[in-house]
Write a protein that holds these residues in place. Structure first.
Motif, PDB file in Angstrom:
ATOM      1  N   TRP A 313       0.824  -1.199   0.000  1.00  0.00           N
ATOM      2  CA  TRP A 313       0.000   0.000   0.000  1.00  0.00           C
ATOM      3  C   TRP A 313       0.870   1.265   0.000  1.00  0.00           C
ATOM      4  O   TRP A 313       2.054   1.222   0.350  1.00  0.00           O
ATOM      5  CB  TRP A 313      -0.947   0.025   1.197  1.00  0.00           C
ATOM      6  CG  TRP A 313      -0.246  -0.120   2.545  1.00  0.00           C
ATOM      7  CD1 TRP A 313      -0.044  -1.260   3.223  1.00  0.00           C
ATOM      8  CD2 TRP A 313       0.353   0.923   3.333  1.00  0.00           C
ATOM      9  NE1 TRP A 313       0.637  -1.034   4.391  1.00  0.00           N
ATOM     10  CE2 TRP A 313       0.889   0.323   4.489  1.00  0.00           C
ATOM     11  CE3 TRP A 313       0.497   2.304   3.174  1.00  0.00           C
ATOM     12  CZ2 TRP A 313       1.549   1.043   5.470  1.00  0.00           C
ATOM     13  CZ3 TRP A 313       1.149   3.023   4.169  1.00  0.00           C
ATOM     14  CH2 TRP A 313       1.664   2.387   5.302  1.00  0.00           C
ATOM     15  N   ARG A 314       0.232   2.379  -0.367  1.00  0.00           N
ATOM     16  CA  ARG A 314       0.894   3.698  -0.345  1.00  0.00           C
ATOM     17  C   ARG A 314      -0.139   4.737   0.053  1.00  0.00           C
ATOM     18  O   ARG A 314      -1.259   4.735  -0.446  1.00  0.00           O
ATOM     19  CB  ARG A 314       1.474   4.031  -1.725  1.00  0.00           C
ATOM     20  CG  ARG A 314       2.256   5.339  -1.783  1.00  0.00           C
ATOM     21  CD  ARG A 314       2.934   5.473  -3.135  1.00  0.00           C
ATOM     22  NE  ARG A 314       3.727   6.676  -3.245  1.00  0.00           N
ATOM     23  CZ  ARG A 314       3.258   7.865  -3.681  1.00  0.00           C
ATOM     24  NH1 ARG A 314       1.996   7.962  -4.080  1.00  0.00           N
ATOM     25  NH2 ARG A 314       4.052   8.918  -3.751  1.00  0.00           N
ATOM     26  N   ASP A 320      -4.480  12.728   1.469  1.00  0.00           N
ATOM     27  CA  ASP A 320      -5.155  11.665   2.222  1.00  0.00           C
ATOM     28  C   ASP A 320      -5.790  10.650   1.267  1.00  0.00           C
ATOM     29  O   ASP A 320      -6.988  10.370   1.322  1.00  0.00           O
ATOM     30  CB  ASP A 320      -6.216  12.249   3.154  1.00  0.00           C
ATOM     31  CG  ASP A 320      -6.698  11.198   4.184  1.00  0.00           C
ATOM     32  OD1 ASP A 320      -6.025  10.142   4.306  1.00  0.00           O
ATOM     33  OD2 ASP A 320      -7.742  11.417   4.831  1.00  0.00           O
ATOM     34  N   LEU A 321      -4.946  10.108   0.390  1.00  0.00           N
ATOM     35  CA  LEU A 321      -5.387   9.083  -0.543  1.00  0.00           C
ATOM     36  C   LEU A 321      -4.651   7.777  -0.243  1.00  0.00           C
ATOM     37  O   LEU A 321      -3.427   7.789  -0.071  1.00  0.00           O
ATOM     38  CB  LEU A 321      -5.123   9.510  -1.989  1.00  0.00           C
ATOM     39  CG  LEU A 321      -5.931  10.715  -2.496  1.00  0.00           C
ATOM     40  CD1 LEU A 321      -5.496  11.081  -3.909  1.00  0.00           C
ATOM     41  CD2 LEU A 321      -7.423  10.426  -2.453  1.00  0.00           C
ATOM     42  N   TRP A 322      -5.405   6.686  -0.199  1.00  0.00           N
ATOM     43  CA  TRP A 322      -4.824   5.367   0.089  1.00  0.00           C
ATOM     44  C   TRP A 322      -4.889   4.522  -1.190  1.00  0.00           C
ATOM     45  O   TRP A 322      -5.942   4.354  -1.786  1.00  0.00           O
ATOM     46  CB  TRP A 322      -5.627   4.682   1.198  1.00  0.00           C
ATOM     47  CG  TRP A 322      -4.963   3.451   1.752  1.00  0.00           C
ATOM     48  CD1 TRP A 322      -5.004   2.205   1.225  1.00  0.00           C
ATOM     49  CD2 TRP A 322      -4.155   3.365   2.920  1.00  0.00           C
ATOM     50  NE1 TRP A 322      -4.277   1.333   1.982  1.00  0.00           N
ATOM     51  CE2 TRP A 322      -3.742   2.021   3.053  1.00  0.00           C
ATOM     52  CE3 TRP A 322      -3.739   4.277   3.876  1.00  0.00           C
ATOM     53  CZ2 TRP A 322      -2.942   1.577   4.097  1.00  0.00           C
ATOM     54  CZ3 TRP A 322      -2.952   3.835   4.911  1.00  0.00           C
ATOM     55  CH2 TRP A 322      -2.552   2.498   5.024  1.00  0.00           C
ATOM     56  N   VAL A 335     -10.938   0.488   1.122  1.00  0.00           N
ATOM     57  CA  VAL A 335     -10.216   1.556   1.823  1.00  0.00           C
ATOM     58  C   VAL A 335      -9.651   2.538   0.786  1.00  0.00           C
ATOM     59  O   VAL A 335      -8.879   2.150  -0.100  1.00  0.00           O
ATOM     60  CB  VAL A 335      -9.078   0.972   2.677  1.00  0.00           C
ATOM     61  CG1 VAL A 335      -8.257   2.088   3.314  1.00  0.00           C
ATOM     62  CG2 VAL A 335      -9.659   0.066   3.749  1.00  0.00           C
ATOM     63  N   GLN A 336     -10.022   3.836   0.921  1.00  0.00           N
ATOM     64  CA  GLN A 336      -9.542   4.869  -0.005  1.00  0.00           C
ATOM     65  C   GLN A 336      -8.826   6.010   0.702  1.00  0.00           C
ATOM     66  O   GLN A 336      -8.174   6.829   0.040  1.00  0.00           O
ATOM     67  CB  GLN A 336     -10.713   5.421  -0.817  1.00  0.00           C
ATOM     68  CG  GLN A 336     -11.394   4.378  -1.700  1.00  0.00           C
ATOM     69  CD  GLN A 336     -12.549   4.961  -2.501  1.00  0.00           C
ATOM     70  OE1 GLN A 336     -12.928   6.120  -2.344  1.00  0.00           O
ATOM     71  NE2 GLN A 336     -13.112   4.153  -3.405  1.00  0.00           N
ATOM     72  N   GLY A 340     -11.054   5.727   6.271  1.00  0.00           N
ATOM     73  CA  GLY A 340     -11.604   4.423   5.909  1.00  0.00           C
ATOM     74  C   GLY A 340     -10.779   3.284   6.485  1.00  0.00           C
ATOM     75  O   GLY A 340     -11.318   2.235   6.865  1.00  0.00           O
ATOM     76  N   LEU A 341      -9.448   3.487   6.551  1.00  0.00           N
ATOM     77  CA  LEU A 341      -8.580   2.467   7.159  1.00  0.00           C
ATOM     78  C   LEU A 341      -8.867   2.328   8.651  1.00  0.00           C
ATOM     79  O   LEU A 341      -9.073   1.216   9.158  1.00  0.00           O
ATOM     80  CB  LEU A 341      -7.120   2.845   6.932  1.00  0.00           C
ATOM     81  CG  LEU A 341      -6.091   1.962   7.649  1.00  0.00           C
ATOM     82  CD1 LEU A 341      -6.006   0.596   6.973  1.00  0.00           C
ATOM     83  CD2 LEU A 341      -4.721   2.629   7.674  1.00  0.00           C
ATOM     84  N   LEU A 342      -8.913   3.463   9.346  1.00  0.00           N
ATOM     85  CA  LEU A 342      -9.096   3.427  10.800  1.00  0.00           C
ATOM     86  C   LEU A 342     -10.480   2.923  11.189  1.00  0.00           C
ATOM     87  O   LEU A 342     -10.662   2.353  12.276  1.00  0.00           O
ATOM     88  CB  LEU A 342      -8.866   4.817  11.393  1.00  0.00           C
ATOM     89  CG  LEU A 342      -7.450   5.398  11.209  1.00  0.00           C
ATOM     90  CD1 LEU A 342      -7.387   6.817  11.725  1.00  0.00           C
ATOM     91  CD2 LEU A 342      -6.426   4.526  11.923  1.00  0.00           C
ATOM     92  N   ALA A 343     -11.473   3.096  10.312  1.00  0.00           N
ATOM     93  CA  ALA A 343     -12.834   2.665  10.627  1.00  0.00           C
ATOM     94  C   ALA A 343     -12.949   1.152  10.745  1.00  0.00           C
ATOM     95  O   ALA A 343     -13.920   0.651  11.322  1.00  0.00           O
ATOM     96  CB  ALA A 343     -13.799   3.183   9.557  1.00  0.00           C
TER      97      ALA A 343
END
Length: 580
Positions: A313-314, A320-322, A335-336, A340-343
């Protein structure tokens, strides 16, 4: 004759001990003072908690007679317990109408002395009863003052001897009825007693093993290194006075080594000063083979994951883009951004991960994080995230790293920890049961049910005893409400088919109970009204002379009973067989 009493007491009690001392002192008081009733008793609680005076020596009308037992709360003994020295004059039956002894003999005078042990615990009572007034209380106190401490000491020693003898009997019963491998050794390692299970494991009858050093028996004698390790562990446990635990590998005839979990318990010395050691061994070969198979399955999964590659991942910090740099599975593809990751993590874990990301972004430190990844459809996976800052400029413009699915490895590790904790708790439970063997039966059953509910996370534990035509409930403990109660007796015939079914199938769930004709009636009358979904039943005692049944139940949800849970139920039923 009273003035000669001190000399007569000195002659009678000069060289005697224990029961002879009790008989000599009470007899001397009865003869020299011509007292109607002289009694020496030791105190012990009854099952309902009331103190009872159990007779040790008793003289009546100048003659030795069989000692009587009596409740303290019904007579002047209760006052003696409260005041230590009690003197009462007058018609005693009017003051204590519930004491039959006073009403039968019309005693008019009483004097009692309370005896205590070194811990100031009441252990006995010496009492005098007479139809006429006794000699003055101060005079009696002076005559008996040299002998009361000696009576207390002898009574305390007698109780300690009885406790040690009872402990020895319990240990012998444990050895004779245990389902585990047990052996009792002397200080030099010679076998004093051995359980049938260990005799079977060693392939020799008990008569051919007793008196021999443990390490000289096959298969230990064939492996000097293993024999030396056990001998060293036994000596070390004796020196330290603490329990030791060892994992041993024993050769077997089928060329499959047996793994034993060995516990070495140093025991208190006997009255003669001899040291003893209790060995407890549990065959955990089956459990280890299952664990090894699970590890192999996980290893294969890990190799497959290495071939497909972890998810790269990057994260672009400012925008704030995943981004997923490798094709992501459905569980992760949504996850974007960082929110979204932490949720996907619980709040506490999400806060910890946010701190790792910020620290890496600001200071460029590499990091690693593990936690539960919540899935949209429910459930979770255990994942590992690791990352670092991209480039050398700080604060970093972006972070990159890998995400690994660690769920199989984590579940295996958690399962191993639970099994190890369960094994330790089982041993603690059985040890506590042995310590409670001197308590009333009701207290022992209550503690066993409570500990069993907590250990196995059960909803209900019930102990039932066979009567002629019924099943009597001795105790049922409901775990969620922490409540104990007695259930109504049940017709034994309703369970006859079920108990014929259980030896081959020791557990069943509600679905199978309804489907099988042999257990359908038990489901209708017992399982369904109690909302029981899963039941584990273990007969107490041998099949030809069963005393009752131990029922472990789970409500609201089905349960798959594990091998170690079934084995624990068997060990508890063997213990209940001794108690009942």
């Amino acid at each position: 004759m009273a003035p000669e009493l001190p000399q007569q007491l000195a002659l009678a009690c000069a060289t005697v001990q224990e029961q002879a001392l009790f008989d000599a002192l009470t007899g001397c008081l009865a003869r020299q003072l011509a007292i109607d009733h002289v009694a020496l008793s030791h105190l012990a609680p009854r099952k309902d908690g009331l103190l009872v005076a159990y007779g040790l020596a008793q003289w009546q009308q100048g003659q030795a007679c069989a000692p009587e037992n009596y409740l303290l709360e019904k007579g002047p003994g209760q006052w003696t317990l409260e005041w230590e020295h009690c003197r009462l004059d007058g018609p005693l039956y009017r003051e204590f109408p519930r004491d039959r002894r006073l009403g039968q003999h019309s005693h008019a005078s009483y004097q009692g002395w309370l005896l205590r042990d070194d811990q100031q615990t009441p252990i006995g009572i010496l009492c005098l009863l007479h139809h006429a007034p006794l000699p003055p209380a101060g005079l009696l106190d002076g005559w008996l003052a040299p002998y009361l401490p000696r009576l207390s000491a002898e009574l305390q020693r007698l109780r300690q001897q009885q406790a040690r003898a009872a402990q020895g009997r319990r240990q012998q019963l444990l050895l004779e009825h245990s389902l585990t491998l047990l052996a009792l050794l002397d200080g030099e390692g010679h076998l004093l007693s051995i359980s049938p299970a260990l005799c079977q494991a060693l392939g020799s009858p008990e008569s051919g093993l007793l008196g021999r050093p443990l390490w000289s028996l096959p298969p230990l004698a064939q492996d000097p290194q293993l024999a030396g390790e056990i001998k060293h562990s036994v000596k070390l446990a004796q020196r330290q006075g603490q329990r030791l635990r060892r994992l041993l590998t024993l050769p077997s005839q089928d060329e499959t080594p047996r793994q034993l979990d060995l516990l070495i318990h140093p025991l208190p010395a006997t009255p003669e000063g001899a040291s003893r050691v209790l060995l407890e061994a549990r065959d955990i070969s089956h459990w280890l083979r299952n664990s090894q198979q699970q590890r192999q399955e996980h290893h294969q999964l890990a190799r497959a994951l290495e071939q497909t590659g972890a998810l790269a991942w990057r994260w672009e910090v400012q925008a704030d883009l995943w981004h997923w740099l490798t094709p992501a599975q459905e569980a992760f593809a949504a996850v974007q951004d960082s929110a979204g990751l932490l949720a996907h993590f619980p709040p506490a874990e999400a806060q910890r991960l946010r701190q790792r990301l910020e620290l890496s972004w600001q200071q460029g430190e590499a990091w690693q994080f593990e936690g539960p990844w919540h899935l949209p459809a429910g459930g979770s996976l255990w994942v590992r995230l690791q990352g670092a800052a991209e480039g050398s400029q700080l604060p970093a413009a972006s972070l990159w790293g890998l995400l690994e699915n660690r769920d199989p490895a984590h579940r295996l590790q958690q399962q191993q920890h639970r099994r190890e904790a369960r094994l330790s708790q089982e041993l603690t439970l059985l040890g506590r049961c042995l310590q409670l063997s001197q308590q009333p039966l009701g207290d022992r059953l209550r503690q066993l049910c409570q500990d069993c509910c907590q250990l196995l996370e059960l909803d209900r534990v019930g102990i039932w005893r066979y009567q002629t035509d019924t099943l009597e409930n001795l105790l049922t403990y409901h775990g969620p409400s922490a409540r104990e109660f007695k259930e109504p007796a049940l017709p034994r015939g309703q369970f006859a088919a079920l108990f014929d079914y259980l030896p081959a199938h020791p557990f069943l769930d509600a679905h199978h109970a309804r489907a099988d004709l042999r257990s359908r009636e038990a489901d209708t009358s017992f399982l369904a009204p109690r909302h029981i979904q899963s039941l584990l039943a273990q007969r107490i005692g041998p099949a030809h002379a069963a005393k009752g049944v131990l029922l472990l139940t789970q409500e609201q949800r089905a349960r798959e009973w594990q091998d170690d849970e079934i084995e624990l139920a068997q060990r508890l039923a063997a213990l209940l067989d001794q108690w009942l």
